[in-house]
Design a protein around this motif. Structure first.
Motif, PDB file in Angstrom:
ATOM      1  N   ASP A  60       0.834  -1.202   0.000  1.00 13.45           N
ATOM      2  CA  ASP A  60       0.000   0.000   0.000  1.00 13.45           C
ATOM      3  C   ASP A  60       0.870   1.255   0.000  1.00 13.45           C
ATOM      4  OD1 ASP A  60      -2.618   1.221   0.073  1.00 13.45           O
ATOM      5  OD2 ASP A  60      -2.150   1.808   2.143  1.00 13.45           O
ATOM      6  N   ASN A  61       1.930   1.245   0.814  1.00 14.22           N
ATOM      7  CA  ASN A  61       2.850   2.389   0.833  1.00 14.22           C
ATOM      8  C   ASN A  61       3.504   2.578  -0.532  1.00 14.22           C
ATOM      9  OD1 ASN A  61       2.340   3.008   3.522  1.00 14.22           O
ATOM     10  ND2 ASN A  61       4.070   1.822   4.294  1.00 14.22           N
ATOM     11  N   GLN A  62       3.884   1.475  -1.168  1.00 10.08           N
ATOM     12  CA  GLN A  62       4.469   1.571  -2.508  1.00 10.08           C
ATOM     13  C   GLN A  62       3.460   2.150  -3.497  1.00 10.08           C
ATOM     14  OE1 GLN A  62       5.853  -2.355  -3.502  1.00 10.08           O
ATOM     15  NE2 GLN A  62       7.709  -2.184  -2.252  1.00 10.08           N
ATOM     16  N   ARG A  63       2.193   1.699  -3.402  1.00  7.17           N
ATOM     17  CA  ARG A  63       1.164   2.248  -4.300  1.00  7.17           C
ATOM     18  C   ARG A  63       0.989   3.745  -4.075  1.00  7.17           C
ATOM     19  NH1 ARG A  63      -2.347  -1.860  -2.408  1.00  7.17           N
ATOM     20  NH2 ARG A  63      -1.691  -3.762  -3.384  1.00  7.17           N
ATOM     21  N   VAL A  64       0.963   4.155  -2.801  1.00  5.21           N
ATOM     22  CA  VAL A  64       0.804   5.588  -2.495  1.00  5.21           C
ATOM     23  C   VAL A  64       1.996   6.365  -3.051  1.00  5.21           C
ATOM     24  CG1 VAL A  64       0.806   7.255  -0.599  1.00  5.21           C
ATOM     25  CG2 VAL A  64      -0.689   5.260  -0.486  1.00  5.21           C
TER      26      VAL A  64
END
Length: 154
Positions: free
Chosen positions: A62-66
């Motif tokens: 999720d952090n990578q997507r953000v």
């Protein structure tokens, strides 16, 4: 009587053995239940650790997507600004080219004697000498004669 006393002793020993057996069974059942609970608890701990690991992995994704979304937004903003700057430069270049062409046209018109413009940039009265209109000579057509029907010459 010895026989009766022996029977009583046997009965008492049998009861004692049965009592010990019953206590041993109860103890064994309690130990088995405790072992089952311990095994269940161990499996639940393992499941919890697996779920926590899955959660960490999902949070990282999720952090990578953000971060990717933010990076795309920054890139799009930079591209928009670059395009906007390019469009502004093209507009400024076109305006300079137009101004230069207009100035060159004015200069040419001035060189050709068409400098009779007023302050609005429109043509003023023509610089033709005033006087009577020229008299038509042979072969010239005046506007009045142009409307007449030609005569048949045979």
């Amino acid at each position: 009587m010895r026989w009766k006393a022996q029977t009583e002793t046997d009965k008492h020993q049998r009861e004692q053995v049965e009592n010990n057996l019953k206590k041993a069974r109860e103890k064994l059942e309690m130990e088995m239940k405790a072992a089952c609970r311990e095994h269940k608890l161990m499996r639940m701990r393992e499941e919890l650790m697996r779920l926590e690991e899955d959660l960490r992995t999902m949070e990282e994704l999720d952090n990578q997507r953000v971060q990717n979304r933010q990076l795309r937004a920054v890139r799009q903003e930079l591209e928009r600004r670059r395009h906007e700057g390019m469009m502004t430069r093209q507009h400024e270049r076109a305006m300079r080219d137009f101004s230069g062409a207009r100035d060159r046209l004015h200069m040419r018109m001035g060189q050709m004697g068409m400098a009779g413009r007023d302050d609005r940039g429109t043509l003023g009265a023509p610089s033709v000498p005033a006087g009577p209109p020229p008299t038509p000579g042979p072969g010239t057509t005046t506007p009045e004669r142009a409307m007449e029907m030609p005569e048949d010459k045979e």
